[in-house]
Design a protein around this motif. Structure first.
Motif, short mmCIF file in Angstrom:
data_model
loop_
_atom_site.label_atom_id
_atom_site.label_comp_id
_atom_site.label_asym_id
_atom_site.label_seq_id
_atom_site.Cartn_x
_atom_site.Cartn_y
_atom_site.Cartn_z
N UNK A 20 0.84 -1.19 0.00
CA UNK A 20 0.00 0.00 0.00
C UNK A 20 0.87 1.25 0.00
N UNK A 21 0.41 2.27 -0.75
CA UNK A 21 1.22 3.46 -0.97
C UNK A 21 0.87 4.61 -0.05
N UNK A 22 -0.34 4.61 0.51
CA UNK A 22 -0.76 5.75 1.33
C UNK A 22 -1.68 5.28 2.45
N UNK A 23 -2.02 6.22 3.33
CA UNK A 23 -2.82 5.88 4.51
C UNK A 23 -4.21 5.41 4.13
N UNK A 24 -4.81 6.04 3.14
CA UNK A 24 -6.17 5.64 2.77
C UNK A 24 -6.20 4.19 2.27
N UNK A 25 -5.24 3.82 1.44
CA UNK A 25 -5.16 2.44 0.99
C UNK A 25 -4.92 1.49 2.17
N UNK A 26 -4.07 1.90 3.10
CA UNK A 26 -3.77 1.06 4.25
C UNK A 26 -4.99 0.91 5.16
N UNK A 27 -5.75 1.98 5.33
CA UNK A 27 -6.99 1.88 6.12
C UNK A 27 -7.94 0.86 5.48
#
Length: 206
Positions: A20-27
């Motif tokens: 995952x590249x960013x926080x939204x994807x990780x969430x």
């Protein structure tokens, strides 16, 4: 984050690096795995920024209530994890070496409670609408609040102060405490420092 030394508790913390590249994807990944693995109540799930020579992105971690729950989750995770994703639990690693190493870094940071932005934690579902500082501290796993921009010697905010949650409350592990950073908001209220961008992720998981 540094090389893991497997602190006490690490055997109930699973790290995952799925690219995952960013926080939204990780969430989104956290909510997906919480559902897919049927993780039990009491699980803490965090994001961890990865900044190594090989990787720039976000890994995630899951602290299970006990070792038995972690072992069961690990077995299910191995069955569903994408081939290019890495995972770690204790001294075990799974998947490509680089991804497994960053997964181990995330797990170690969470186990030591030195870092990790919490997305799922006990009673997070109660943090909708407007609550008070007292509600945050008494009814959820959050055990410390700070106000951004205030000197360290400033008194803690009054527990009766209203907090506008925006249905998006992401505390972080700091020095062993699950700490929520707040900022002043309209009418003498407070609000979480992190705002939803552009809207809370995975509202259907709430």
């Amino acid at each position: 984050m540094t090389t893991p030394h497997y602190a006490p508790g690490v055997h109930s913390v699973i790290g995952v690096d799925a690219g995952t590249a960013n926080l939204r994807q990780a969430d989104h990944l956290i909510h997906h795995l919480m559902d897919q693995l049927a993780l039990p109540p009491g699980t803490f799930a965090c994001t961890h920024l990865i900044r190594t020579d090989e990787r720039r992105g976000v890994a995630v971690s899951f602290a299970l209530p006990d070792v038995q729950a972690a072992e069961a989750a690990w077995e299910r995770l191995i069955d569903v994890l994408d081939p290019d994703a890495g995972a770690a639990l204790g001294g075990r690693e799974h998947g490509p070496a680089q991804a497994a190493r960053t997964a181990a870094l995330a797990a170690d940071e969470h186990a030591r409670r030195r870092g990790g932005r919490a997305v799922v934690y006990p009673a997070v579902e109660r943090l909708t609408g407007t609550v008070t500082v007292a509600d945050l501290l008494a009814r959820t796993a959050i055990d410390r609040v700070t106000v951004v921009g205030m000197p360290p010697t400033s008194p803690a905010p009054d527990t009766a102060t209203a907090v506008l949650t925006h249905d998006h409350v992401r505390p972080e592990w700091r020095d062993g405490h699950l700490t929520l950073a707040l900022v002043p908001a309209v009418g003498g209220t407070l609000a979480p420092f992190e705002v939803p961008n552009p809207t809370p992720c995975c509202a259907d998981h709430a």
